[in-house]
Design a protein around this motif. Structure first.
Motif, PDB file in Angstrom:
ATOM      1  N   SER A  90      -4.466   5.297   9.003  1.00  0.00           N
ATOM      2  CA  SER A  90      -5.735   4.564   9.084  1.00  0.00           C
ATOM      3  C   SER A  90      -5.583   3.289   9.903  1.00  0.00           C
ATOM      4  N   ASP A  91      -6.686   2.866  10.498  1.00  0.00           N
ATOM      5  CA  ASP A  91      -6.690   1.684  11.354  1.00  0.00           C
ATOM      6  C   ASP A  91      -6.699   0.393  10.531  1.00  0.00           C
ATOM      7  N   PRO A  92      -5.836  -0.594  10.850  1.00  0.00           N
ATOM      8  CA  PRO A  92      -4.797  -0.540  11.866  1.00  0.00           C
ATOM      9  C   PRO A  92      -3.522   0.123  11.323  1.00  0.00           C
ATOM     10  N   MET A  93      -3.105   1.198  11.993  1.00  0.00           N
ATOM     11  CA  MET A  93      -1.968   1.977  11.518  1.00  0.00           C
ATOM     12  C   MET A  93      -0.728   1.111  11.319  1.00  0.00           C
ATOM     13  N   ILE A  94      -0.509   0.145  12.213  1.00  0.00           N
ATOM     14  CA  ILE A  94       0.676  -0.696  12.123  1.00  0.00           C
ATOM     15  C   ILE A  94       0.744  -1.415  10.775  1.00  0.00           C
ATOM     16  N   GLN A  95      -0.401  -1.826  10.253  1.00  0.00           N
ATOM     17  CA  GLN A  95      -0.436  -2.561   8.986  1.00  0.00           C
ATOM     18  C   GLN A  95      -0.216  -1.624   7.803  1.00  0.00           C
ATOM     19  N   HIS A  96      -0.807  -0.433   7.848  1.00  0.00           N
ATOM     20  CA  HIS A  96      -0.650   0.510   6.737  1.00  0.00           C
ATOM     21  C   HIS A  96       0.804   0.954   6.602  1.00  0.00           C
ATOM     22  N   ILE A  97       1.486   1.149   7.740  1.00  0.00           N
ATOM     23  CA  ILE A  97       2.900   1.509   7.682  1.00  0.00           C
ATOM     24  C   ILE A  97       3.735   0.313   7.219  1.00  0.00           C
ATOM     25  N   ALA A  98       3.479  -0.858   7.789  1.00  0.00           N
ATOM     26  CA  ALA A  98       4.271  -2.046   7.442  1.00  0.00           C
ATOM     27  C   ALA A  98       4.158  -2.397   5.964  1.00  0.00           C
ATOM     28  N   ARG A  99       3.032  -2.058   5.351  1.00  0.00           N
ATOM     29  CA  ARG A  99       2.839  -2.401   3.941  1.00  0.00           C
ATOM     30  C   ARG A  99       3.383  -1.331   2.993  1.00  0.00           C
ATOM     31  N   GLY A 100       3.942  -0.246   3.547  1.00  0.00           N
ATOM     32  CA  GLY A 100       4.667   0.686   2.679  1.00  0.00           C
ATOM     33  C   GLY A 100       4.154   2.095   2.599  1.00  0.00           C
ATOM     34  N   MET A 101       3.162   2.469   3.406  1.00  0.00           N
ATOM     35  CA  MET A 101       2.581   3.815   3.269  1.00  0.00           C
ATOM     36  C   MET A 101       3.329   4.809   4.152  1.00  0.00           C
TER      37      MET A 101
ATOM     38  N   TRP B  85       0.880  -1.161   0.000  1.00  0.00           N
ATOM     39  CA  TRP B  85       0.000   0.000   0.000  1.00  0.00           C
ATOM     40  C   TRP B  85       0.916   1.208   0.000  1.00  0.00           C
ATOM     41  N   THR B  86       0.677   2.140  -0.896  1.00  0.00           N
ATOM     42  CA  THR B  86       1.684   3.158  -1.178  1.00  0.00           C
ATOM     43  C   THR B  86       1.090   4.556  -1.320  1.00  0.00           C
ATOM     44  N   PHE B  87       1.978   5.519  -1.350  1.00  0.00           N
ATOM     45  CA  PHE B  87       1.665   6.859  -1.848  1.00  0.00           C
ATOM     46  C   PHE B  87       2.315   6.993  -3.225  1.00  0.00           C
ATOM     47  N   ASP B  88       1.491   7.222  -4.234  1.00  0.00           N
ATOM     48  CA  ASP B  88       1.933   7.385  -5.627  1.00  0.00           C
ATOM     49  C   ASP B  88       2.625   6.150  -6.184  1.00  0.00           C
TER      50      ASP B  88
ATOM     51  N   HIS C 208      -7.704   5.037   3.512  1.00  0.00           N
ATOM     52  CA  HIS C 208      -6.354   5.515   3.777  1.00  0.00           C
ATOM     53  C   HIS C 208      -6.414   6.953   4.270  1.00  0.00           C
ATOM     54  N   SER C 209      -5.275   7.421   4.795  1.00  0.00           N
ATOM     55  CA  SER C 209      -5.218   8.772   5.346  1.00  0.00           C
ATOM     56  C   SER C 209      -3.783   9.281   5.268  1.00  0.00           C
ATOM     57  N   MET C 210      -3.563  10.491   5.793  1.00  0.00           N
ATOM     58  CA  MET C 210      -2.217  11.053   5.841  1.00  0.00           C
ATOM     59  C   MET C 210      -1.953  11.671   7.203  1.00  0.00           C
ATOM     60  N   ASP C 211      -0.814  11.327   7.770  1.00  0.00           N
ATOM     61  CA  ASP C 211      -0.329  11.892   9.021  1.00  0.00           C
ATOM     62  C   ASP C 211       1.050  12.486   8.747  1.00  0.00           C
ATOM     63  N   PHE C 212       1.129  13.820   8.712  1.00  0.00           N
ATOM     64  CA  PHE C 212       2.409  14.515   8.567  1.00  0.00           C
ATOM     65  C   PHE C 212       2.947  14.835   9.960  1.00  0.00           C
ATOM     66  N   HIS C 213       4.121  14.322  10.301  1.00  0.00           N
ATOM     67  CA  HIS C 213       4.716  14.652  11.589  1.00  0.00           C
ATOM     68  C   HIS C 213       5.200  16.096  11.641  1.00  0.00           C
ATOM     69  N   ALA C 214       5.237  16.783  10.511  1.00  0.00           N
ATOM     70  CA  ALA C 214       5.629  18.193  10.470  1.00  0.00           C
ATOM     71  C   ALA C 214       4.451  19.134  10.703  1.00  0.00           C
ATOM     72  N   ALA C 215       3.245  18.580  10.883  1.00  0.00           N
ATOM     73  CA  ALA C 215       2.025  19.394  10.963  1.00  0.00           C
ATOM     74  C   ALA C 215       1.502  19.460  12.390  1.00  0.00           C
ATOM     75  N   GLN C 216       0.780  20.545  12.678  1.00  0.00           N
ATOM     76  CA  GLN C 216       0.057  20.714  13.947  1.00  0.00           C
ATOM     77  C   GLN C 216      -1.402  20.955  13.595  1.00  0.00           C
ATOM     78  N   LEU C 217      -2.209  19.877  13.686  1.00  0.00           N
ATOM     79  CA  LEU C 217      -3.579  19.908  13.184  1.00  0.00           C
ATOM     80  C   LEU C 217      -4.500  19.142  14.137  1.00  0.00           C
ATOM     81  N   ASP C 218      -5.661  18.778  13.639  1.00  0.00           N
ATOM     82  CA  ASP C 218      -6.606  17.976  14.406  1.00  0.00           C
ATOM     83  C   ASP C 218      -6.566  16.537  13.892  1.00  0.00           C
TER      84      ASP C 218
ATOM     85  N   PRO D 111      -9.486   8.994   8.060  1.00  0.00           N
ATOM     86  CA  PRO D 111      -9.426   8.190   6.842  1.00  0.00           C
ATOM     87  C   PRO D 111     -10.476   8.590   5.816  1.00  0.00           C
ATOM     88  N   ILE D 112     -10.168   8.276   4.570  1.00  0.00           N
ATOM     89  CA  ILE D 112     -11.129   8.443   3.476  1.00  0.00           C
ATOM     90  C   ILE D 112     -11.255   7.120   2.734  1.00  0.00           C
ATOM     91  N   LYS D 113     -12.438   6.868   2.206  1.00  0.00           N
ATOM     92  CA  LYS D 113     -12.719   5.622   1.498  1.00  0.00           C
ATOM     93  C   LYS D 113     -12.214   5.682   0.058  1.00  0.00           C
TER      94      LYS D 113
END
Length: 306
Positions: A122-133, A47-50, A80-90, A97-99
């Motif tokens: 997105s839940d489960p976050m551990i899986q989305h990261i482990a798969r490449g996002m 699962w990727t970005f671009d 899927h969703s996006m979490d930027f560690h450089a951002a200060q948001l809600d 997540p979005i469908k």
């Protein structure tokens, strides 16, 4: 009066070295695709970005506004969703997540300089990261003189490979088979894998800046250049956080740091996590210091060596 005039000249001179804030538009597509995870071309459902692991490098300057859009391709099966560690948001409204077939838009101010992790949350976050996002956002300091100028730059992202990408339970129990840099087993290491055709390059005496992110999702990294010493280490990449002459520096899962490396002679260093089980399963990147180093390496689209 003379003192005031000199102070004014110095202030204007400092402003000349500071970048003007701007709005940077960034659009990424969540895509579920098969990609190779080793130098032999073994395919893995990612699962990727671009369509890339890691995702595209996002680069802005401190003070910029990032105008971000995430598009979850309609052919996908998961939210899927996006979490930027450089951002200060809600976390709920912006990082939610979005469908498949939906879009998400938000803006944020890149208030702190440094190197930051981005990933799907997105839940489960551990899986989305482990798969490449996952990927990297670099926020360059607005003061161009805040750090020594780098002659070459590279991005390395450490992550773990789980043989069964559908097993959340394996990920929760850290049952990984390999640890990788930039989504590949021994991707930049022809010493341990003769099928490897890529490595990092620089000339002796050049300042090589490594933007390092540990995507995890579970393991720490003891980041070390074998046969070298980190000239400078900047935790989170912030120029105010500087250490000198470091043999290794620990970067936890979800964290990042910037490392400067200078070799006084020709030859090779091997950049590794000194957790050797992880290194010897794939997390080794050879950097060759050679007077004939390719001038394109470490610049432009060769900052992430694909």
């Amino acid at each position: 009066m003379l003192g005031l005039a000199l102070a004014g000249v110095m202030a204007m001179s400092m402003l000349a070295f500071q970048a003007e804030a701007k709005t940077v538009k960034v659009t990424l597509h969540a895509q579920e695709v098969d990609l190779p995870i080793d130098n032999k071309g073994t395919m893995y459902r990612t699962w990727t970005f671009d369509g890339k692991v890691p995702g595209p490098l996002v680069r802005v300057t401190e003070g910029d506004t990032v105008d971000f859009t995430l598009i979850n391709d309609k052919s996908n099966k998961n939210s899927h969703s996006m979490d930027f560690h450089a951002a200060q948001l809600d976390v709920v409204t912006d990082f939610g997540p979005i469908k498949p077939g939906e879009e998400k838009h938000f803006t944020f101010n890149a208030a702190y300089p440094g190197v930051f992790f981005y990933h799907c949350g997105s839940d489960p976050m551990i899986q989305h990261i482990a798969r490449g996002m996952f990927g990297t956002i670099i926020v360059d300091p607005k003061d161009a003189k805040a750090m020594p100028k780098a002659d070459r730059e590279y991005v390395l992202i450490q992550s773990e490979l789980y043989p069964n990408p559908d097993s959340k339970e394996d990920m929760m129990q850290s049952k990984w088979s390999n640890v990788m840099f930039n989504g590949g087993i021994f991707k930049y290491d022809p010493v341990h894998d003769p099928a490897a055709t890529r490595w990092l390059q620089a000339k002796p005496g050049e300042r090589v800046r490594i933007y390092f992110v540990n995507a995890g999702p579970n393991e720490f990294s003891s980041f070390h250049p074998i046969a070298g010493i980190w000239d400078s280490v900047y935790p989170s990449g912030n120029p105010k956080n500087v250490l000198h002459g470091m043999q290794s520096y620990v970067v936890g899962a979800g964290d990042a740091a910037t490392f400067d490396l200078i070799s006084p002679k020709e030859g090779a260093n091997a950049i590794v996590t000194h957790s050797l089980k992880a290194a010897l399963t794939g997390a080794i990147a050879v950097i060759m210091f050679n007077n004939d180093a390719d001038p394109a390496m470490g610049h432009g689209d060769k900052i992430i060596v694909r």
